[in-house]
Design an enzyme around this catalytic site. Structure first.
Site, short mmCIF file in Angstrom:
data_model
loop_
_atom_site.label_atom_id
_atom_site.label_comp_id
_atom_site.label_asym_id
_atom_site.label_seq_id
_atom_site.Cartn_x
_atom_site.Cartn_y
_atom_site.Cartn_z
N LYS A 170 0.98 -1.34 -0.19
CA LYS A 170 -0.36 -0.32 -0.29
C LYS A 170 0.85 1.22 0.15
CE LYS A 170 -1.33 3.04 2.37
NZ LYS A 170 -1.43 4.47 1.98
N GLU A 245 10.09 1.53 10.48
CA GLU A 245 10.59 2.59 9.94
C GLU A 245 10.83 4.14 9.86
OE1 GLU A 245 13.64 2.21 9.17
OE2 GLU A 245 14.11 -0.11 8.92
N CYS A 279 13.46 11.34 6.51
CA CYS A 279 13.07 10.89 8.14
C CYS A 279 15.06 11.38 8.55
CB CYS A 279 13.22 9.62 7.69
SG CYS A 279 14.31 8.70 7.12
N GLU A 379 9.95 16.26 14.86
CA GLU A 379 10.52 16.43 13.34
C GLU A 379 10.00 17.48 12.97
OE1 GLU A 379 9.41 12.88 11.46
OE2 GLU A 379 11.23 12.54 10.34
P1 NAD Z 1 2.72 8.69 7.72
O1 NAD Z 1 2.53 7.74 9.14
O2 NAD Z 1 1.11 9.91 7.13
O3 NAD Z 1 1.46 7.64 6.74
C1 NAD Z 1 2.44 6.37 6.03
C2 NAD Z 1 1.51 5.55 5.48
O4 NAD Z 1 1.19 4.76 6.12
C3 NAD Z 1 1.14 5.91 4.30
O5 NAD Z 1 1.00 4.98 3.18
C4 NAD Z 1 -0.33 6.28 4.58
O6 NAD Z 1 -1.73 5.60 4.02
C5 NAD Z 1 -0.04 5.20 5.67
N1 NAD Z 1 -1.15 5.09 7.02
C6 NAD Z 1 -2.01 6.07 7.37
N2 NAD Z 1 -2.01 5.80 8.76
C7 NAD Z 1 -2.45 4.54 8.81
C8 NAD Z 1 -2.76 3.12 9.78
N3 NAD Z 1 -3.81 3.56 10.33
N4 NAD Z 1 -2.85 2.33 9.14
C9 NAD Z 1 -2.03 1.63 8.38
N5 NAD Z 1 -1.30 3.07 7.73
C10 NAD Z 1 -1.39 3.90 7.91
O7 NAD Z 1 3.95 9.26 7.16
P2 NAD Z 1 3.61 10.24 5.80
O8 NAD Z 1 3.64 11.23 6.25
O9 NAD Z 1 3.61 9.96 4.76
O10 NAD Z 1 5.53 10.22 6.26
C11 NAD Z 1 6.41 11.10 6.48
C12 NAD Z 1 6.97 10.80 8.01
O11 NAD Z 1 7.52 9.06 7.35
C13 NAD Z 1 7.69 11.37 8.56
O12 NAD Z 1 8.05 10.95 9.92
C14 NAD Z 1 8.90 10.14 9.03
O13 NAD Z 1 10.36 10.67 9.01
C15 NAD Z 1 8.68 9.29 8.32
N6 NAD Z 1 10.32 8.44 7.39
C16 NAD Z 1 10.63 7.53 8.08
C17 NAD Z 1 11.86 6.93 6.91
C18 NAD Z 1 12.10 5.84 7.65
O14 NAD Z 1 12.87 5.03 7.01
N7 NAD Z 1 13.43 6.40 8.71
C19 NAD Z 1 12.04 7.02 5.60
C20 NAD Z 1 10.63 8.30 5.48
C21 NAD Z 1 10.08 8.67 6.05
#
Ligand code: NAD
Length: 474
Positions: A170, A245, A279, A379
């Protein structure tokens, strides 16, 4: 318009069982560029059943077969270079050069690296008359964010295929098109039906259904801490393994003996990379107290030469942020920095001149930041540098570790002993010394609330495997 209102299940595009649609927006123009389906729990179930059906045979493929498959995938991926660059620039707003050198390249690197690691990966270990085997864990649910759309999908997929797992992906609903491009690639590479399934939609519908599904054995998630916590709770009911992650608030410690001009160059390039939506962004810049003013002045001069603008213009160094919500989030952090007493050196609130349309922000520098300020603890996920002064190396280490996160850290210094001391004292999954370039064979992941588990290379493959002890077989 890019319209794709079907999901990819069991080797074919199929209609969603629901009729809700999601608009996809180009962040540089704020225009709708396409639509995807907002999948349903029934769609997720169909995809999981397809992955479950494909698992027994795919999990029994040989190491050699999977190496060949990954090499075919890499070759098919390479053929689509131009399209990847265009798609990532359109859906994410990344300048063309970044889409090429980072986004396109990282996707390719993960498939290549997985094929290479697989050649020597230790699936079996003999102990006396017993054997320990690592076997594919089962149907894996992959949930990815928008900020590095090709990197995050491909690192998970390459590891899953290398291990022999079947998957349901997804991708982020904000950047679905680079993920959809993988369908063609996998078909061309000859991936068997049902090994890869893709269901589009929001987290609360598709993501929730996937993390709760009883036939999914493993969830690999990249995204925010808040969502990671929810996913862990959901997965607990069926005792699924979860890797997370998550976010970071990574320090860059600049030591007294390091050339200040080079340090500025590295620090600015890091926090501006992908418009700060990273991130591992070095979002806390730790500088010796007596060098702060000079450092800030040089960083300001550097940013004056950083053009913000249309990602399609080759001259643009920075494009827009991904969304209106992200724009507002970054604005609110800049406001908090001002309110809490940090000194604004460059940038600030509002849009850069002449860029009223699109989610553009001003690259920003704060100095006089203390580690208890909101901008040093939370962040921001935007191009905002926070300069924090320190007096001794011990104090720098203490500040670096004073965070709920532990994803990455950066050290710039010439004295080997001091650099080693810092690398050994920082609680983070990765410590980068003197601007070393990325190594896709190295494990990637976080300490503390930055996550659980590792991706990339052999450590990434390991997450998709279960351990079986066969005692007394020989
Ligand atoms: P997000 O958590 O809002 O969404 C990430 C994914 O999770 C999306 O596909 C979203 O649709 C899905 N999602 C949202 N709610 C969910 C739920 N209740 N159940 C299952 N899936 C759900 O994050 P974002 O805004 O897309 O990305 C930014 C964040 O990602 C930042 O905090 C960043 O630090 C983190 N990030 C971490 C890494 C790493 O490798 N550590 C890499 C890139 C980004």
């Amino acid at each position: 318009m890019r319209i794709q209102t079907k999901h990819y299940i069991d080797g074919a595009f199929v209609e969603s069982t629901g009729n809700e649609r999601l608009d996809v927006i180009n962040p540089a123009t704020e225009e709708v560029i396409g639509q995807i389906a907002n999948g349903t729990p029934e769609d997720v179930d169909r995809a999981v059943q397809a992955a479950k059906k494909a698992f027994p045979s795919f999990s029994k493929t040989t190491r050699e077969e999977r190496i060949e498959l990954l090499n075919h995938i890499a070759a098919a991926y390479e053929k689509r270079k131009k399209e990847f660059i265009e798609v990532v620039t359109e859906e994410l707003g990344a300048p063309l050069h970044l889409s090429e050198r980072a986004h396109y390249q990282m996707g390719l690197a993960h498939f290549r690296e997985a094929a290479k690691q697989l050649e020597t990966f230790p699936f079996e270990e003999r102990r006396g008359n017993s054997v320990i085997r690592k076997e594919p864990i089962g149907v894996s649910g992959l949930i990815t964010p928008w900020n590095f759309p090709t990197n995050q999908t491909t690192t998970k997929l390459a590891s899953a295929f290398a291990a022999g797992c079947t998957v349901v992906l997804k991708p982020s609903e904000l950047t679905p098109y680079s993920a959809l491009m993988l369908v063609d690639i996998f078909e061309e590479a000859g991936l068997p039906k049902g090994v890869f399934n893709l269901v589009n939609g929001t987290g609360d519908r598709v993501g929730n259904a996937l993390t709760k599904h009883p036939d999914v054995e493993f969830i690999s998630f990249t995204g925010s801490v808040q969502t990671g916590k929810l996913i862990s709770k959901n997965a607990a009911d069926t005792v699924k393994k979860v890797t997370l992650e998550l976010g970071g608030k990574s320090p860059m410690i600049i030591l007294d003996d390091f050339d200040i001009e080079i340090a500025v160059k590295i620090a600015v390039a890091n926090i501006m990379y992908n418009c700060g939506q990273m991130c591992t962004a070095a979002s806390r810049t730790l500088v010796p107290k007596d060098k702060v003013d000079k450092f800030a002045e040089l960083a300001k001069k550097r940013l004056e030469r950083y053009p913000v603008g249309d990602p399609l213009d080759p001259k643009s160094a920075l494009g827009p942020l991904i969304s209106k919500q992200q724009y507002e989030r970054v604005q609110s952090y800049i406001q908090k920095g001002i309110d809490e007493g940090a000194t604004l050196v460059f940038g600030g609130l509002g849009k850069p001149e002449g860029l009223e349309k699109g989610y553009y922000v001003k690259p920003t520098i704060f100095k006089d930041v203390t580690n208890d300020m909101t901008i040093a603890q939370e962040e921001i996920f935007g191009p905002v540098m926070s300069i924090i002064a320190y007096e001794t190396v011990d104090e720098a280490i203490e500040i670096a570790n004073d965070t709920i996160y532990g994803l990455s850290a950066y050290v710039l210094g010439n004295d080997k002993k001091t650099v080693e001391k810092i690398a050994g004292s920082i609680r983070a999954g990765q410590v980068n010394i003197n601007g070393a370039i990325a190594d896709y064979s190295m494990p990637f992941g976080g300490f503390k609330q930055s996550g659980i588990g590792r991706e990339w290379g052999d450590y990434g493959i390991d997450e998709y495997l279960e351990v079986k002890a066969i005692i007394g077989i020989y």
